[in-house]
Each structure stands twice: as C-alpha cells, then as structure tokens.
Design a protein around this motif. Structure first.
Motif, short mmCIF file in Angstrom:
data_model
loop_
_atom_site.label_atom_id
_atom_site.label_comp_id
_atom_site.label_asym_id
_atom_site.label_seq_id
_atom_site.Cartn_x
_atom_site.Cartn_y
_atom_site.Cartn_z
N ARG A 72 0.84 -1.20 0.00
CA ARG A 72 0.00 0.00 0.00
C ARG A 72 0.87 1.25 0.00
NH1 ARG A 72 -4.69 -0.35 -2.06
NH2 ARG A 72 -5.90 -1.62 -0.68
N ALA A 73 1.98 1.23 0.76
CA ALA A 73 2.87 2.39 0.82
C ALA A 73 3.56 2.63 -0.52
CB ALA A 73 3.91 2.20 1.92
N LEU A 74 3.96 1.54 -1.18
CA LEU A 74 4.62 1.67 -2.48
C LEU A 74 3.67 2.10 -3.57
CD1 LEU A 74 6.90 -1.51 -2.33
CD2 LEU A 74 7.66 0.88 -2.27
N ASP A 75 2.42 1.67 -3.47
CA ASP A 75 1.41 2.00 -4.48
C ASP A 75 0.05 2.18 -3.80
OD1 ASP A 75 -0.28 2.29 -6.63
OD2 ASP A 75 0.11 0.32 -7.49
N PRO A 76 -0.26 3.43 -3.42
CA PRO A 76 -1.54 3.68 -2.74
C PRO A 76 -2.75 3.24 -3.56
CG PRO A 76 -0.09 5.59 -2.56
CD PRO A 76 0.56 4.63 -3.51
N ASP A 77 -2.58 3.12 -4.87
CA ASP A 77 -3.69 2.71 -5.73
C ASP A 77 -3.67 1.21 -6.04
OD1 ASP A 77 -4.59 5.38 -5.94
OD2 ASP A 77 -3.12 5.78 -7.54
N ALA A 78 -2.83 0.46 -5.34
CA ALA A 78 -2.76 -0.99 -5.59
C ALA A 78 -4.13 -1.61 -5.37
CB ALA A 78 -1.74 -1.64 -4.66
N PRO A 79 -4.54 -2.50 -6.27
CA PRO A 79 -5.83 -3.16 -6.09
C PRO A 79 -5.85 -3.96 -4.78
CG PRO A 79 -4.87 -3.70 -8.23
CD PRO A 79 -3.84 -2.94 -7.46
N ASP A 80 -7.01 -4.02 -4.16
CA ASP A 80 -7.15 -4.78 -2.92
C ASP A 80 -6.68 -6.22 -3.09
OD1 ASP A 80 -8.12 -2.54 -1.66
OD2 ASP A 80 -10.23 -3.13 -1.81
N ALA A 81 -6.91 -6.80 -4.27
CA ALA A 81 -6.50 -8.19 -4.51
C ALA A 81 -4.98 -8.33 -4.41
CB ALA A 81 -6.99 -8.66 -5.87
N ALA A 82 -4.24 -7.33 -4.90
CA ALA A 82 -2.77 -7.39 -4.82
C ALA A 82 -2.30 -7.26 -3.37
CB ALA A 82 -2.16 -6.29 -5.68
N VAL A 83 -2.96 -6.40 -2.63
CA VAL A 83 -2.60 -6.22 -1.21
C VAL A 83 -2.86 -7.51 -0.45
CG1 VAL A 83 -3.14 -4.94 0.90
CG2 VAL A 83 -2.99 -3.72 -1.30
N GLU A 84 -4.01 -8.12 -0.70
CA GLU A 84 -4.35 -9.36 0.01
C GLU A 84 -3.46 -10.52 -0.43
OE1 GLU A 84 -6.20 -9.51 2.75
OE2 GLU A 84 -6.21 -7.35 2.41
N LYS A 85 -3.03 -10.53 -1.68
CA LYS A 85 -2.10 -11.56 -2.14
C LYS A 85 -0.80 -11.47 -1.34
CE LYS A 85 0.41 -13.26 -6.17
NZ LYS A 85 0.71 -13.10 -7.59
N ASP A 86 -0.31 -10.24 -1.17
CA ASP A 86 0.92 -10.06 -0.40
C ASP A 86 0.71 -10.41 1.07
OD1 ASP A 86 2.46 -9.40 -2.58
OD2 ASP A 86 2.20 -7.24 -2.32
N ARG A 87 -0.46 -10.11 1.61
CA ARG A 87 -0.76 -10.44 3.01
C ARG A 87 -0.70 -11.97 3.23
NH1 ARG A 87 -3.10 -7.12 6.26
NH2 ARG A 87 -4.28 -6.06 4.62
N GLY A 88 -1.11 -12.73 2.23
CA GLY A 88 -1.17 -14.18 2.37
C GLY A 88 0.05 -14.95 1.90
N ARG A 89 1.08 -14.25 1.45
CA ARG A 89 2.25 -14.94 0.86
C ARG A 89 2.93 -15.93 1.81
NH1 ARG A 89 4.38 -13.15 -4.07
NH2 ARG A 89 3.44 -11.21 -4.81
N PHE A 90 2.88 -15.67 3.10
CA PHE A 90 3.59 -16.52 4.06
C PHE A 90 2.63 -17.29 4.97
CE2 PHE A 90 6.59 -13.36 2.68
CZ PHE A 90 7.75 -14.09 2.51
N SER A 91 1.36 -17.37 4.59
CA SER A 91 0.38 -17.96 5.51
C SER A 91 0.09 -19.44 5.27
CB SER A 91 -0.93 -17.17 5.44
OG SER A 91 -1.47 -17.24 4.14
#
Length: 193
Positions: A72-91
């Motif tokens: 989100r900090a790198l790209d405030p306009d990042a799609p929610d799907a991209a943010v959630e993909k990164d959130r789940g990368r290590f889960s």
C-alpha cells in the motif's frame, strides 16, 4: 545407496507450490537436521556467506501484514486483490526459512561466488526437505529485494535475501514438468588450432 538410487532421488525433486503446503511442518530436531545437510555446500574460503531466519507460527501472519502495508505504501492505488495476495504470501506453509547471503566485499573470494554459495544452500535445503517427505518451494518475489522488508527482518548492511524456502506437508503431489535436454545445452570447447 547405489548410484542409480541416488540419481533417482535427485531426479525426483519437485517444487510444491507454497499455497499447497500445510501443517505439519518439520519439528525442531528435523528442521535442524535439514539445515545441517543444507550447509554442506561448496564454500571457497570457508566464509560461510549465509545465515537463516526461521519464520513460523504467528510470525508468518505478522510478516504478511507488513507486506500488505508495504504494498500500500509503495502503491496507494494498488488493487485490494494485490494487497491481500501479499498479506497471504507466508500464511500457507508452516515453516519458511529465509536464506540470507552475508557477503564480504573486497575478499579474495568474489562476491558472486559467495552469493552462489548461499544459492546452493537454498537448493540443498529443498533436497533435504524432500528427503524427509516434506514439500518445499524456493521463492523470492519483490519482498526479497525491498530495503524496508530487509530491515524488518533484521538484515545487516551487505546482507541480501537469497530465498524464502517454504516447507510443509504437500496437499497434492507435485506434477512433473518438462525439463531441458542436457544434450541441447552442452557444447564442447576446443582450442584454436
């Protein structure tokens, strides 16, 4: 073990997608045994140009939250799907071993050789995980090259993330994929006459 059996073990190596890795992961003793095998790599100069960071349990989700915030900090306009993909990368995988290259600039052993040693550790760890019946995948992604992520993981100057090795119990059998024919990659060098 005879030669053919050893080659079959090498030939059977497959990456299991991290999303297909689940509990259980290796216990403490097994993980340390896997790491003992992983460190047996060529190391010109005996520099040991690598170290490990173990990410497991709730730390996986905390790192995912940090990645989502960084996205989100790198790209405030990042799609929610991209943010959630990164959130789940290590889960998914219960254990992630971050292999960190500890490079010594100006040493007689070139930094590239030091980096190759650390990369060899990643591959050896994949082999060790499979030997114990676990699935594993070597991943990097943008977070392996991000200075803020490196700082969050406690990397020192001169250290680099070489790979995140995701380890767990496979939920599916990894399919074989087409491999290159070594004969098409091999050339013979001959000196000029």
């Amino acid at each position: 073990m005879d030669t053919e059996s050893m080659l079959q073990v090498l030939d059977a190596r497959r990456s299991v997608p991290s999303k297909q890795l689940a509990e259980p992961g290796p216990d403490h003793v097994t993980l340390h045994r896997m790491l003992a095998s992983a460190v047996r790599v060529p190391d010109h100069g005996k520099l040991v140009p690598f170290r490990f960071i173990h990410i497991h349990g709730d730390a996986r989700h905390a790192l995912g939250d940090q990645l989502a915030a960084r996205t989100r900090a790198l790209d405030p306009d990042a799609p929610d799907a991209a943010v959630e993909k990164d959130r789940g990368r290590f889960s998914s995988a219960p254990d992630i071993i971050t292999v960190v290259a500890r490079l010594t600039p100006g040493h007689k052993v070139p930094e590239q050789e030091q980096l190759l040693t650390a990369g060899s550790v990643c591959f050896a760890l994949l082999q060790a995980a499979q030997a114990f019946g676990f699935g594993a995948q070597w991943l990097t992604g943008w977070m392996a090259y991000d200075a803020q992520v490196a700082q969050s993981l406690g990397l020192a100057p001169g250290e680099k993330i070489v790979g995140f090795i995701h380890i767990g119990t496979p939920r599916l059998e990894a399919p074989e994929r087409e491999r290159p024919d070594p004969a098409t990659l091999l050339t013979e060098w001959m000196p000029d006459a």
